[in-house]
Design an enzyme around this catalytic site. Sequence first.
Site, PDB file in Angstrom:
ATOM      1  N   GLY A 186       0.825  -1.207   0.000  1.00  0.00           N
ATOM      2  CA  GLY A 186       0.000   0.000   0.000  1.00  0.00           C
ATOM      3  C   GLY A 186       0.850   1.244   0.000  1.00  0.00           C
ATOM      4  O   GLY A 186       2.000   1.238  -0.445  1.00  0.00           O
ATOM      5  N   SER A 187       0.308   2.304   0.526  1.00  0.00           N
ATOM      6  CA  SER A 187       0.966   3.602   0.454  1.00  0.00           C
ATOM      7  C   SER A 187       2.150   3.685   1.403  1.00  0.00           C
ATOM      8  O   SER A 187       2.206   3.017   2.440  1.00  0.00           O
ATOM      9  CB  SER A 187      -0.035   4.714   0.796  1.00  0.00           C
ATOM     10  OG  SER A 187      -0.317   4.717   2.185  1.00  0.00           O
ATOM     11  N   THR A 188       3.081   4.549   1.047  1.00  0.00           N
ATOM     12  CA  THR A 188       4.256   4.749   1.878  1.00  0.00           C
ATOM     13  C   THR A 188       3.880   5.343   3.232  1.00  0.00           C
ATOM     14  O   THR A 188       4.443   4.962   4.266  1.00  0.00           O
ATOM     15  CB  THR A 188       5.260   5.654   1.151  1.00  0.00           C
ATOM     16  OG1 THR A 188       5.689   4.984  -0.039  1.00  0.00           O
ATOM     17  CG2 THR A 188       6.473   5.961   2.013  1.00  0.00           C
ATOM     18  N   VAL A 194       1.123   4.976   5.050  1.00  0.00           N
ATOM     19  CA  VAL A 194       0.595   3.937   5.947  1.00  0.00           C
ATOM     20  C   VAL A 194       1.683   2.924   6.275  1.00  0.00           C
ATOM     21  O   VAL A 194       1.784   2.444   7.407  1.00  0.00           O
ATOM     22  CB  VAL A 194      -0.632   3.253   5.305  1.00  0.00           C
ATOM     23  CG1 VAL A 194      -1.117   2.093   6.172  1.00  0.00           C
ATOM     24  CG2 VAL A 194      -1.754   4.265   5.101  1.00  0.00           C
ATOM     25  N   GLY A 195       2.521   2.601   5.298  1.00  0.00           N
ATOM     26  CA  GLY A 195       3.611   1.657   5.535  1.00  0.00           C
ATOM     27  C   GLY A 195       4.553   2.128   6.624  1.00  0.00           C
ATOM     28  O   GLY A 195       5.053   1.322   7.428  1.00  0.00           O
ATOM     29  N   GLU A 250       5.728  -3.358   0.967  1.00  0.00           N
ATOM     30  CA  GLU A 250       5.844  -3.064  -0.465  1.00  0.00           C
ATOM     31  C   GLU A 250       5.000  -1.828  -0.704  1.00  0.00           C
ATOM     32  O   GLU A 250       3.766  -1.891  -0.652  1.00  0.00           O
ATOM     33  CB  GLU A 250       5.377  -4.259  -1.299  1.00  0.00           C
ATOM     34  CG  GLU A 250       5.932  -4.232  -2.716  1.00  0.00           C
ATOM     35  CD  GLU A 250       5.079  -3.431  -3.672  1.00  0.00           C
ATOM     36  OE1 GLU A 250       5.428  -2.259  -3.931  1.00  0.00           O
ATOM     37  OE2 GLU A 250       4.076  -3.957  -4.157  1.00  0.00           O
TER      38      GLU A 250
END
Length: 486
Positions: free
Chosen positions: A231-233, A235-236, A253
């Site tokens: 997902g998005s950076t 949230v990551g 990822e």
Amino acid sequence: MTDTPAARWEQRIFLGDWQPGRGDSVAVTEPATGQRLGLLATADADDVDAAARLAAEAQPAWAALPFDRRAAVLREFARLLQADAERINHWNVRECGSIPAKAEWELNASVEQAHMAAAMPMHAVGEIFPSSMPARRNYWQRVPIGVVGVIAPWNFPILLGLRSVLPALALGNAVILKPDVQSAVCGGLLLAELFESAGLPRGVLHVLPGGPATGEALVRHPAVKMISFTGSTAVGRQIGETCGRMLKKVSLELGGNNAMVILDDADLESAASCAAWGAFLHQGQICMQAGRHLVQRKVAGRYAELLAARAARLVAGDPAAGPVHLGPLINDRQAGKVEEVVARSVAQGARLLAGGKRDGRFYPATVLADVTPAMPAWTEEIFGPVAPITVFDSDDEAVALVNGSDYGLAAAVHSASVPRALALASRLKAGMVHINDQTVNNEFQVPFGGMGASGNGSRFGGPASFEAFSQTQWVSVMDSGIQYPF
């Protein structure tokens, strides 16, 4: 072909078996038309807790099964996935806005992934190392992690969920899959039906649709020993921070702002074709999308002309109503973001060569020229069908421009000289670089992943999946005890 209102997944989650979820109900809405397709149940923190406890109880028995029995379940799942292609592809088109060709490719790639995972249990599980101690044998072996939480995205929900679920199961783990609510039917609930029919023991897999609160409960649960997130950076980073504090294994990822580098000796017709595919496939809603087009000044004008001509020929529309090249963007917010990024960039001096006019959730293939590194079309991950073109003069400048981004997922380099392209590629901070091709590439047997803000260096695919979804243990053996000095 559609499911009826009495579909097994309607207002249910898969928590060992089909149960009502304790979270809010969410309508399944077709992005192209706004039509309601069904009603989802979502999971709350109590559902996550119940799933984690049941998974932890079921996992040891699953891991203890002979390897051929685990493999047989995964082979049967692959067979059922292929046999149910029509229904799953239908939902991928209606629920996710995929054109039929994209849906078919995703399903076929998922079947390949399942066959590869079915072969994993028969591989060697360890090695023997020498010892300096007389009569000692040192065994180094892979063992399951336990319960793996998989948080999957909405853009390629089947493939990007299964690329973690399948190898995790193959190596003896139990799995809790949290699909995005925008893709929970084809990316979760239909898969649960197939795993159940394939004979996966109760409790080994759970499918819990939900939003951020569901994901947070999964990440924070102490019985969940690993998180695999795509997902998005932004949230990551939050997930990585939580897992770091809990000393929990995490595979991230994340996003990308991927570069196509077109050198002055490139075949421009081929480069433009690759660029159109890499920029506009699935409406640009792909982490590997070609979001920055760096073109050497000598050929920039011709490249822009060729790419704009290709973009102008592409048709956007409802993929369930007839043949189109681009379907809808996933929701109004995303469509608005794409429109806003393009408008701001044009206001700052970018030239619109094709597209650029939004129609609800439909956004045409768009080409921007004269884009500078100060413009939002350069700095932001657009996640839409936009190809921004930036000019450079030297190979060194191209490398500096590519590496100036915090992201490092994929890149492509076009040149008639493969040695020149390889030399440039070796200097790029990207986890994947494709010579004379485009950025959207995936082969299930090749390790996949990014650098920098595109991930934490973890890899999926081929041998990397063994490392990702297991942990290692050293066992030393002496045939009889020995006497130490005290």
